[in-house]
Design a protein around this motif. Structure first.
Motif, PDB file in Angstrom:
ATOM      1  N   PRO A  80       0.827  -1.209   0.000  1.00 23.95           N
ATOM      2  CA  PRO A  80       0.000   0.000   0.000  1.00 23.95           C
ATOM      3  C   PRO A  80       0.861   1.258   0.000  1.00 23.95           C
ATOM      4  O   PRO A  80       0.361   2.367  -0.216  1.00 23.95           O
ATOM      5  CB  PRO A  80      -0.783  -0.107   1.314  1.00 23.95           C
ATOM      6  N   GLU A  81       2.153   1.096   0.259  1.00 22.99           N
ATOM      7  CA  GLU A  81       3.124   2.196   0.310  1.00 22.99           C
ATOM      8  C   GLU A  81       4.501   1.537   0.352  1.00 22.99           C
ATOM      9  O   GLU A  81       4.588   0.304   0.394  1.00 22.99           O
ATOM     10  CB  GLU A  81       2.881   3.076   1.535  1.00 22.99           C
ATOM     11  N   GLN A  82       5.568   2.332   0.335  1.00 21.45           N
ATOM     12  CA  GLN A  82       6.884   1.696   0.207  1.00 21.45           C
ATOM     13  C   GLN A  82       7.825   1.927   1.387  1.00 21.45           C
ATOM     14  O   GLN A  82       8.905   1.346   1.434  1.00 21.45           O
ATOM     15  CB  GLN A  82       7.528   2.140  -1.117  1.00 21.45           C
ATOM     16  N   TYR A 110      -7.360  -0.373  -1.465  1.00 23.40           N
ATOM     17  CA  TYR A 110      -8.757  -0.566  -1.873  1.00 23.40           C
ATOM     18  C   TYR A 110      -9.583   0.596  -1.343  1.00 23.40           C
ATOM     19  O   TYR A 110     -10.268   0.484  -0.339  1.00 23.40           O
ATOM     20  CB  TYR A 110      -9.278  -1.907  -1.352  1.00 23.40           C
ATOM     21  N   GLU A 111      -9.475   1.745  -2.021  1.00 21.45           N
ATOM     22  CA  GLU A 111     -10.199   2.941  -1.591  1.00 21.45           C
ATOM     23  C   GLU A 111     -11.366   3.172  -2.531  1.00 21.45           C
ATOM     24  O   GLU A 111     -11.453   2.570  -3.597  1.00 21.45           O
ATOM     25  CB  GLU A 111      -9.271   4.163  -1.661  1.00 21.45           C
ATOM     26  N   LYS A 112     -12.231   4.103  -2.150  1.00 22.98           N
ATOM     27  CA  LYS A 112     -13.344   4.457  -3.032  1.00 22.98           C
ATOM     28  C   LYS A 112     -12.786   5.329  -4.160  1.00 22.98           C
ATOM     29  O   LYS A 112     -12.286   6.423  -3.908  1.00 22.98           O
ATOM     30  CB  LYS A 112     -14.377   5.248  -2.227  1.00 22.98           C
ATOM     31  N   TYR A 258       2.981   4.892  12.056  1.00 22.22           N
ATOM     32  CA  TYR A 258       4.385   4.748  12.448  1.00 22.22           C
ATOM     33  C   TYR A 258       5.103   6.067  12.704  1.00 22.22           C
ATOM     34  O   TYR A 258       6.266   6.064  13.093  1.00 22.22           O
ATOM     35  CB  TYR A 258       5.171   3.911  11.427  1.00 22.22           C
ATOM     36  N   TYR A 259       4.415   7.196  12.498  1.00 25.02           N
ATOM     37  CA  TYR A 259       5.135   8.465  12.615  1.00 25.02           C
ATOM     38  C   TYR A 259       5.503   8.824  14.051  1.00 25.02           C
ATOM     39  O   TYR A 259       4.736   8.613  14.985  1.00 25.02           O
ATOM     40  CB  TYR A 259       4.314   9.597  11.998  1.00 25.02           C
ATOM     41  N   ARG A 260       6.693   9.376  14.194  1.00 19.93           N
ATOM     42  CA  ARG A 260       7.182   9.948  15.456  1.00 19.93           C
ATOM     43  C   ARG A 260       7.786  11.312  15.105  1.00 19.93           C
ATOM     44  O   ARG A 260       8.334  11.479  14.027  1.00 19.93           O
ATOM     45  CB  ARG A 260       8.317   9.107  16.051  1.00 19.93           C
TER      46      ARG A 260
HETATM   47  P1  HAM Z   1       0.594   8.806   2.275  1.00 21.32           P
HETATM   48  O1  HAM Z   1       0.191  10.138   2.818  1.00 21.32           O
HETATM   49  O2  HAM Z   1      -0.304   7.666   2.546  1.00 21.32           O
HETATM   50  O3  HAM Z   1       2.049   8.543   2.804  1.00 21.32           O
HETATM   51  O4  HAM Z   1       0.757   8.936   0.704  1.00 21.32           O
HETATM   52  C1  HAM Z   1       1.587   9.929   0.155  1.00 21.32           C
HETATM   53  C2  HAM Z   1       0.902  10.558  -1.054  1.00 21.32           C
HETATM   54  O5  HAM Z   1       0.488   9.538  -1.964  1.00 21.32           O
HETATM   55  C3  HAM Z   1      -0.387  11.304  -0.719  1.00 21.32           C
HETATM   56  O6  HAM Z   1      -0.121  12.616  -0.291  1.00 21.32           O
HETATM   57  C4  HAM Z   1      -1.099  11.298  -2.070  1.00 21.32           C
HETATM   58  O7  HAM Z   1      -0.598  12.322  -2.899  1.00 21.32           O
HETATM   59  C5  HAM Z   1      -0.687   9.958  -2.649  1.00 21.32           C
HETATM   60  N1  HAM Z   1      -1.776   8.981  -2.476  1.00 21.32           N
HETATM   61  C6  HAM Z   1      -2.071   8.248  -1.388  1.00 21.32           C
HETATM   62  N2  HAM Z   1      -3.140   7.462  -1.611  1.00 21.32           N
HETATM   63  C7  HAM Z   1      -3.526   7.698  -2.884  1.00 21.32           C
HETATM   64  C8  HAM Z   1      -4.560   7.184  -3.744  1.00 21.32           C
HETATM   65  N3  HAM Z   1      -5.408   6.250  -3.338  1.00 21.32           N
HETATM   66  N4  HAM Z   1      -4.659   7.676  -5.012  1.00 21.32           N
HETATM   67  C9  HAM Z   1      -3.791   8.620  -5.449  1.00 21.32           C
HETATM   68  N5  HAM Z   1      -2.793   9.127  -4.692  1.00 21.32           N
HETATM   69  C10 HAM Z   1      -2.661   8.674  -3.441  1.00 21.32           C
HETATM   70  C11 HAM Z   1       2.773   7.415   2.510  1.00 21.32           C
HETATM   71  O8  HAM Z   1       2.470   6.625   1.664  1.00 21.32           O
HETATM   72  C12 HAM Z   1       4.065   7.311   3.296  1.00 21.32           C
HETATM   73  N6  HAM Z   1       4.735   6.065   2.885  1.00 21.32           N
HETATM   74  C13 HAM Z   1       4.927   8.516   3.055  1.00 21.32           C
HETATM   75  C14 HAM Z   1       6.227   8.449   3.778  1.00 21.32           C
HETATM   76  C15 HAM Z   1       7.427   8.121   3.265  1.00 21.32           C
HETATM   77  N7  HAM Z   1       6.406   8.686   5.058  1.00 21.32           N
HETATM   78  C16 HAM Z   1       7.673   8.520   5.366  1.00 21.32           C
HETATM   79  N8  HAM Z   1       8.308   8.142   4.282  1.00 21.32           N
END
Ligand code: HAM
Length: 417
Positions: A80-82, A110-112, A258-260
């Motif tokens: 869902p993220e990296q 799996y978002e709307k 997980y943020y601090r």
């Molecule tokens: P996040 O806020 O969940 O953070 O996602 C970062 C960015 O990804 C959001 O600001 C948005 O622009 C884009 N994004 C998230 N969900 C969607 C979606 N369903 N459709 C389109 N764009 C989306 C993270 O993912 C963390 N891993 C950020 C991070 C990196 N924190 C520390 N290191």
């Protein structure tokens, strides 16, 4: 015959947008690689457990994960993220610190689906593991701002906050729970449900009925430990000395657990839709240890490619790159001439395309137009007999004749190369 289309929340990215996407990643690499961030390509799926660390109370984990059992009986999730993957990679490979990496690629939630919110969406991001130096927080934020500037974006607002250390966060959560519990009747049903799971996320509510209770809620700033408060003050000082404008938003909690300490978000004020957050990030000092590694601080961000491009459209910047077809060969003598001319041009590093199936002059000229080529080479019966070619500049329609023997040189000259 069944007809298939893309699944909800997914899209085909066609030209010229696809070239823009690739260019986006290249511009990002050109900003972060010179700052010491090396490229990492984590897998798109991993053991589900890696992502449970994103936060068992977050919707990303409770509702939105694409998880399944594979044929080997493993519990797997599409990422869902990296950030969690990068921390898992850190634990697996134990690189020397500071370990600074960047990534780009798709994620799955799996978002709307709606504009700016997809089930498969791309991010670019960086992560820096090792130092807890506030100068690093400022560097990470500055690189995101530099990238936005490189794209040509001017309307990006940076908000920052500190969530304190884990003890601070827990004390703050307790204070918030007490506050919201005392005003349960005034909260929306959704926020009452959120309160059960995670009182911090109630602060995220955009519902008007919650606004007054949220405004009166305790502030994180009053619950920071001395260390966390000093760290936050240093981050702000470093941003100021780098002339980076920001607002401190003590309601900024972000959607992952997980943020601090430092958290931040980038909002495009050019977008009017609900989803104006084009990027965000923060410190996640406990995540590596949670994944079985040594206590290792970390900070990073991810920027949503889809949403950032919407912001670029809204500001009229970062157009799709020009066509890479320099020349379109129009051959009305059967097509064999086009084959040899294209081969010669391509071998010389000049982009060349052509028509097929012996199409008419009119149809081939239309194709030349569509190709985005700056020049058309036209071969008719006369040119074939006299061993010449017409070089036509598409912009103004001017034409000149060239000898076939030195056609590549003439084309280069016409292209100004
Ligand atoms: P996040 O806020 O969940 O953070 O996602 C970062 C960015 O990804 C959001 O600001 C948005 O622009 C884009 N994004 C998230 N969900 C969607 C979606 N369903 N459709 C389109 N764009 C989306 C993270 O993912 C963390 N891993 C950020 C991070 C990196 N924190 C520390 N290191």
């Amino acid at each position: 015959m069944p007809k298939f289309a893309t699944s909800p929340g997914t899209r085909d990215i066609l030209a010229p947008d696809s070239a823009r996407w690739r260019h986006f990643q290249q511009v990002f690499a050109d900003v972060v690689e010179p700052a010491g961030y090396a490229h990492i390509i984590p897998p798109m799926f991993e053991d589900l457990g890696v992502f449970l660390r994103v936060g068992e109370t977050t919707e990303i984990v409770t509702k939105e994960m694409y998880d399944f059992e594979d044929k080997g009986g493993r519990r797997i999730a599409l990422r869902p993220e990296q950030t969690a993957s990068v921390c898992r990679a850190f634990v697996e490979h134990r690189p020397v610190t500071p370990w600074k990496v960047w990534y780009g690629g798709p994620n799955f939630r799996y978002e709307k689906p709606q504009q700016g919110r997809y089930r498969q969406f791309d991010q670019v991001g960086i992560e820096a593991l090792g130092p807890d130096d506030p100068q690093l927080d400022a560097e990470v934020i500055a690189l995101a701002m530099q990238f936005y500037a490189q794209l040509g974006l001017r309307q990006v607002r940076l908000s920052i906050n500190s969530l304190g250390d884990s003890g601070d966060r827990d004390r703050y959560a307790t204070a918030l729970r007490a506050h919201f519990s005392a005003h349960l009747d005034a909260l929306s049903a959704e926020s009452r449900a959120t309160l059960e799971r995670n009182p911090l996320r109630v602060l995220d509510s955009k519902r008007s009925e919650d606004a007054a209770v949220i405004a009166a809620a305790p502030k994180m700033a009053d619950h920071l430990s001395a260390d966390a408060a000093t760290h936050f003050a240093h981050v702000q000082a470093a941003l100021r000395s780098a002339s980076i404008q920001f607002v401190v938003d003590d309601r900024l909690v972000r959607g992952l657990d997980y943020y601090r300490r430092t958290t931040f978000e980038f909002v495009s004020t050019a977008l009017s839709a609900a989803h104006t957050a084009i990027g965000g990030g923060g410190r996640y000092d406990g995540l590596v240890a949670d994944l079985g590694g040594p206590e290792t601080p970390g900070i990073g961000f991810a920027l949503g490619l889809d949403r950032t491009l919407l912001a670029c459209d809204a500001e009229g910047v970062f157009a799709a790159p020009a066509s890479r077809v320099d020349v379109f060969v129009v051959d009305v003598t059967g097509g064999a001439e086009a084959t040899s001319i294209c081969s010669a041009l391509r071998a010389a590093g000049v982009g060349a395309d052509r028509a097929y199936e012996g199409k008419s002059m009119k149809s081939q000229m239309k194709a030349a137009d569509r190709s985005g080529a700056r020049i058309a080479i036209i071969i008719g019966d006369d040119e074939r007999t006299t061993n010449t070619a017409i070089i036509r500049t598409m912009d103004d329609g001017s034409q000149q004749s060239a000898q076939r023997d030195n056609l590549v040189a003439s084309v280069r000259q016409a292209l100004g190369r």
